[in-house]
Every structure is written in C-alpha cells, then in structure tokens.
Enzyme design. Structure first.
Site, PDB file in Angstrom:
ATOM      1  N   LYS A  37       0.805  -1.221   0.000  1.00 50.93           N
ATOM      2  CA  LYS A  37       0.000   0.000   0.000  1.00 50.93           C
ATOM      3  C   LYS A  37       0.841   1.274   0.000  1.00 50.93           C
ATOM      4  CE  LYS A  37      -4.117  -1.990   2.147  1.00 50.93           C
ATOM      5  NZ  LYS A  37      -5.169  -1.832   3.188  1.00 50.93           N
TER       6      LYS A  37
ATOM      7  N   ASP B 144     -10.045   2.611   2.636  1.00 52.86           N
ATOM      8  CA  ASP B 144     -10.125   1.808   3.862  1.00 52.86           C
ATOM      9  C   ASP B 144     -10.828   2.545   5.001  1.00 52.86           C
ATOM     10  OD1 ASP B 144      -8.919  -0.509   2.924  1.00 52.86           O
ATOM     11  OD2 ASP B 144      -6.901   0.186   3.410  1.00 52.86           O
TER      12      ASP B 144
END
Length: 276
Positions: free
Chosen positions: A64, A100
């Site tokens: 990420k 997220d």
C-alpha cells in the site's frame, strides 16, 4: 471491465467474491483477478502492469506504500494517510485513492450513528496502516476525541502528530488503555491480533469497559474474534470486521465504474459465507 488485486500472499482474499456480486448488481460483465506479486520483483511486475488494459486495481499488504511512486496522481486524502489501496486507470493515467478508512466509518455509522457526535471518545488499538486510514477518516467526522493505543507508543504518536491540531488526540500504551477503558464510547481494534490462526490473542482486555460502549474489530476471520467474544460476554454492542471490507470495496468499485452499489446485500452474502 477488468480489475485485479495485488498483494503477497493472496490465497485468503475474498475480493473476487465481493466484486463479482457488485458486477451482478449493475448487470455488467467483468473480471477481478488476483495477482500475487513477489516482493523481490515487485518493481518490474508493476512496470509491466502499466502496459495492461485494466480499468483499475486494489492493493493490499504489503504494497500500500510501495505502489505510491508508480502513480501519476495521488488523491490528497490518500497522500495524507500515506497509503493507497485503490488505483483508477483512465487513459493510461494511474490515480491512487484510499477507501479503507472511509469504508470503515460508513460501516460503523450504519449501525451506530450515535457515536458520531462531538462528545464521543474513540480508542483505536494499533498504529499500522489500517489504523492510520481509520484515524484520518474519523478525523473527518465530528468525534471530539481520538486516542491511539499501541505497544510502541512512539508509533502511535507519529499518526497523531500528522493530524491537524484541532481536536483532542493522544497516544497511549495498551496497559494505559486497559486502565482507562471506561472513558471510551468506542473501541476499535486495527491490529491483526485475534486473526486466524492465532485466534486466542487480543490487544487488551475489557474489564473496565464502559456501559453502552461499542467494540469493533476489523479482523473478520474468525467472524467472532476473542475481543468480540469478550465484549459480547459483557453485553456490549459489537461491530464485525467483514463490513469494513465490503464498504471499502464498494467505494473502490464506485471509483472505477461510477456506479453507487448497495453494500448491504453483499455484506449479508459475505457473512453467510464466513459462517459456513
């Protein structure tokens, strides 16, 4: 429409199942592939994917942050978080986002809207990438106080120090969190403690849990973690981790396609699958 997920390892991923249901909702055909990229050759594999004809992709652990130098544009919120989990590909341009934290907040707000008031106090357990995304998303809401608890307090303080100095923030240890637990309206576990196969582990115990508090765990395998089990034994309201996964996936799907899909029936199907 062609999408994929990169990460390592990926054998456990439920993303193809979720995005298949979203494609069914909008009546479109498409594919969602898993691309397990080996860390040693990550850079070369990403450069090769730059030449592919996909519409977008997701990123999971451990890439990420590693993906960011390869992006043409990074959304300001993702840049502030310091991690990207969704990339939109349009006319060869790669634009990175982070869904997220926003997905987590949507899932929590659906069940417990009363938490999102100025007087609420949130305790976030863990100081990794998931914590960073969730804390930034909470910061965009009306909650007045956010405390991050971690085994290494300095790591929690790093997240706090990156936030705008406009609210009540603090960084504390796990032992301090246990001792002051009755101050918090919501406890959110963002660590991997309790995840299969180490199902009996948890960051803190809930002996001093405030009456009426909500206990949330982003771990979804097992469906009932040790932390959630202890919360339920005390009669607390709980929030399961699979909902965050579905909501963040729905936000990614909307970025790729422009379709605002309904997460609730997908959550029900996912929950049934997890309980089998």
């Amino acid at each position: 429409m062609r999408f994929f997920l990169i990460g390592y390892p990926l054998g456990h991923s439920m993303s193809p199942f979720l995005h298949g249901l979203f494609l069914d909702q909008i009546g479109q055909r498409g594919t969602y592939e898993l691309k397990e990229l080996i860390p040693e050759t990550f850079n070369d594999q990403i450069r090769a994917l730059k030449q592919s004809g996909y519409s977008g992709f997701n990123i999971t652990i451990p890439y990420k942050v590693d993906i960011m130098p390869f992006l043409d544009v990074i959304d300001p919120q993702a840049k502030a978080i310091g991690a990207v989990n969704t990339v939109v590909i349009k006319d060869g341009c790669w634009t990175g986002y982070n869904t997220d934290g926003a997905g987590y907040v949507q899932s929590l707000k659906y069940h417990y809207p009363q938490l999102f008031r100025p007087s609420s106090r949130f305790l976030v357990l863990g100081a990794g990438g998931a914590s960073r995304g969730i804390v930034h998303a909470l910061n965009n809401e009306t909650c007045a106080a956010i405390t991050i608890s971690n085994r290494t307090v300095e790591k929690a303080a790093t997240i706090i120090n990156a936030l705008p100095p406009k609210k009540d923030y603090q960084a504390i240890s796990f032992s301090e969190a246990e001792a002051t637990l009755d101050q918090y309206d919501a406890i959110i576990n963002t660590t991997s403690l309790g995840m299969e196969p180490n199902v009996d582990t948890q960051a803190i115990h809930l002996n001093r849990l405030k009456q009426g508090a909500v206990v949330s765990d982003i771990v979804y395998k097992p469906f009932v973690t040790a932390l959630i089990r202890e919360a339920m034994s005390k009669g607390a309201d709980v929030h399961h981790g699979h909902e965050m996964l579905v909501y963040q996936a729905a936000l990614a799907f909307e970025l790729w396609t422009g379709y605002n899909v309904d997460a609730r029936p997908v959550i029900e199907a996912f929950e049934t699958k997890l309980k089998l």
